[in-house]
Design a protein around this motif. Structure first.
Motif, mmCIF file in Angstrom:
data_model
loop_
_atom_site.group_PDB
_atom_site.id
_atom_site.type_symbol
_atom_site.label_atom_id
_atom_site.label_comp_id
_atom_site.label_asym_id
_atom_site.label_seq_id
_atom_site.Cartn_x
_atom_site.Cartn_y
_atom_site.Cartn_z
ATOM 1 N N GLU A 8 0.833 -1.204 0.000
ATOM 2 C CA GLU A 8 0.000 0.000 0.000
ATOM 3 C C GLU A 8 0.866 1.252 0.000
ATOM 4 O OE1 GLU A 8 -4.184 0.273 1.561
ATOM 5 O OE2 GLU A 8 -3.016 -0.430 3.253
ATOM 6 N N ALA A 11 2.334 1.784 -3.295
ATOM 7 C CA ALA A 11 1.376 2.388 -4.225
ATOM 8 C C ALA A 11 1.380 3.904 -4.068
ATOM 9 C CB ALA A 11 -0.028 1.826 -3.972
ATOM 10 N N TYR A 19 2.270 11.855 -10.303
ATOM 11 C CA TYR A 19 1.516 13.111 -10.226
ATOM 12 C C TYR A 19 2.414 14.334 -10.060
ATOM 13 C CZ TYR A 19 -2.571 10.084 -9.304
ATOM 14 O OH TYR A 19 -3.563 9.141 -9.377
ATOM 15 N N GLY A 50 -9.013 7.040 -3.164
ATOM 16 C CA GLY A 50 -8.026 6.936 -4.247
ATOM 17 C C GLY A 50 -8.317 7.947 -5.341
ATOM 18 N N GLY A 52 -6.685 10.573 -6.495
ATOM 19 C CA GLY A 52 -5.629 11.089 -7.378
ATOM 20 C C GLY A 52 -5.584 12.603 -7.418
ATOM 21 N N ASN A 56 -12.571 13.990 -10.428
ATOM 22 C CA ASN A 56 -13.954 13.594 -10.136
ATOM 23 C C ASN A 56 -14.517 14.407 -8.975
ATOM 24 O OD1 ASN A 56 -13.924 11.427 -12.110
ATOM 25 N ND2 ASN A 56 -12.501 10.405 -10.699
ATOM 26 N N PHE A 70 -9.817 11.051 -0.578
ATOM 27 C CA PHE A 70 -8.483 10.805 -0.010
ATOM 28 C C PHE A 70 -7.632 10.016 -0.996
ATOM 29 C CE2 PHE A 70 -10.996 7.185 1.398
ATOM 30 C CZ PHE A 70 -10.159 6.107 1.242
ATOM 31 N N ASP A 71 -6.346 10.126 -0.790
ATOM 32 C CA ASP A 71 -5.354 9.448 -1.636
ATOM 33 C C ASP A 71 -4.004 9.624 -0.937
ATOM 34 O OD1 ASP A 71 -5.241 8.702 -4.949
ATOM 35 O OD2 ASP A 71 -3.323 9.228 -4.010
ATOM 36 N N PRO A 72 -3.094 8.637 -1.045
ATOM 37 C CA PRO A 72 -1.804 8.792 -0.361
ATOM 38 C C PRO A 72 -0.853 9.788 -1.018
ATOM 39 C CG PRO A 72 -1.869 6.729 -1.578
ATOM 40 C CD PRO A 72 -3.254 7.307 -1.632
ATOM 41 N N CYS A 96 -3.875 10.338 2.594
ATOM 42 C CA CYS A 96 -3.663 9.122 3.383
ATOM 43 C C CYS A 96 -4.069 7.889 2.591
ATOM 44 C CB CYS A 96 -4.455 9.171 4.692
ATOM 45 S SG CYS A 96 -6.231 9.163 4.464
ATOM 46 N N LEU A 97 -3.579 6.758 3.082
ATOM 47 C CA LEU A 97 -3.991 5.462 2.543
ATOM 48 C C LEU A 97 -5.353 5.089 3.110
ATOM 49 C CD1 LEU A 97 -0.572 3.668 2.955
ATOM 50 C CD2 LEU A 97 -1.838 3.794 0.791
ATOM 51 N N PHE A 115 -11.178 3.424 -10.729
ATOM 52 C CA PHE A 115 -9.836 2.894 -11.008
ATOM 53 C C PHE A 115 -8.952 2.805 -9.758
ATOM 54 C CE2 PHE A 115 -10.973 4.842 -15.267
ATOM 55 C CZ PHE A 115 -11.302 3.635 -15.857
ATOM 56 N N LEU A 118 -6.751 -2.646 -6.270
ATOM 57 C CA LEU A 118 -6.041 -3.170 -5.098
ATOM 58 C C LEU A 118 -5.680 -4.635 -5.321
ATOM 59 C CD1 LEU A 118 -8.477 -1.650 -2.461
ATOM 60 C CD2 LEU A 118 -6.211 -0.770 -3.076
#
Ligand SMILES: C[S@@+](CC[C@H](N)C(=O)[O-])C[C@H]1O[C@@H](n2cnc3c(N)ncnc32)[C@H](O)[C@@H]1O
Length: 208
Positions: A8, A11, A19, A50, A52, A56, A70-72, A96-97, A115, A118
């Motif tokens: 994770e 990823a 990005y 997720g 990105g 959206n 959220f997204d890491p 965050c994850l 998209f 996992l």
């Protein structure tokens, strides 16, 4: 606990590097299936895991939705903030994850999984956990690449373990009454990473 060998965390680093550039890897327009599904719904609270670079989330916020995402990736968060400011909207975007996101159960009118691929060991528990965020009657919108996608070479993870079949996704969401659950081919044009004829699974349904 997340460690450096954790897939994770890997990823997160991988996507953060993608990005980093000024250009938006998937463009600034929303995913087509997400846009189409959202069109028929009254605005409410939306969760985008997720997410990105925020395409959206910003689209939904422009149409009156209150968006949590959220997204890491820190670069993803930065660019999502930039896009939101350009359009004069606000989104709540946490860096965050999934396992670190404090999910509020039963409060969202819609959940968009676009998209977020996992590994099979994580997929079912992760998606079931996310579906808990929906209110009864809340809507799941998902578009994900199918196991037939690598032969087309137009985007998506190369690892077959992160690609899905319709059967496995339907099983992952036992509390969703699906109105649409299908595998189909369609042309996708999203930034530089998703380009051309693609094999996807599309889901739309209500939480029972
Ligand atoms: C193909 S991108 C899609 C981004 C966005 N949903 C969109 O449609 O533009 C997949 C995203 O999932 C995120 N991701 C991967 N594993 C994750 C995890 N365990 N928790 C949260 N996000 C994750 C990545 O950082 C990446 O931004």
């Amino acid at each position: 606990m997340t460690t450096e060998s954790d897939p994770e965390l890997h990823a997160g680093v991988f996507w953060d590097q993608r990005y980093r550039d000024e250009a938006y890897a998937f463009g600034t327009e929303p995913n087509d299936w997400f846009r189409e599904c959202l069109e028929g719904l009254p605005a409410g609270r939306l969760l985008l895991p997720g997410e990105g670079e925020g395409r959206n989330a910003v689209h939904a916020a422009r149409h009156g939705w209150r968006v949590d995402a959220f997204d890491p990736s820190a670069h993803g968060q930065r660019k999502a903030g930039l896009l939101a400011r350009q359009h004069g909207v606000e989104i709540d975007y946490r860096c965050c994850l999934l396992d670190a996101f404090r999910l509020e159960p039963g409060v969202y009118d819609a959940l968009g999984i676009i998209f977020l691929h996992l590994p099979s060991t994580q997929r079912t528990p992760a998606y079931r956990h996310l579906a808990k965020a929906l209110k009864p009657g809340g809507v799941l919108i998902a578009e994900l690449y199918s196991k037939d996608q690598p032969a087309l070479g137009t985007g998506g993870p190369p690892d077959p373990d992160k690609l899905y079949s319709l059967d496995c996704l339907e099983t992952d969401f036992p509390d969703i009454d699906f109105r649409v659950a299908r595998q189909c081919r369609r042309d996708i044009h999203e930034g530089c990473l998703h380009q051309g004829p693609s094999s996807v699974i599309q889901l739309f349904g209500h939480k029972t």
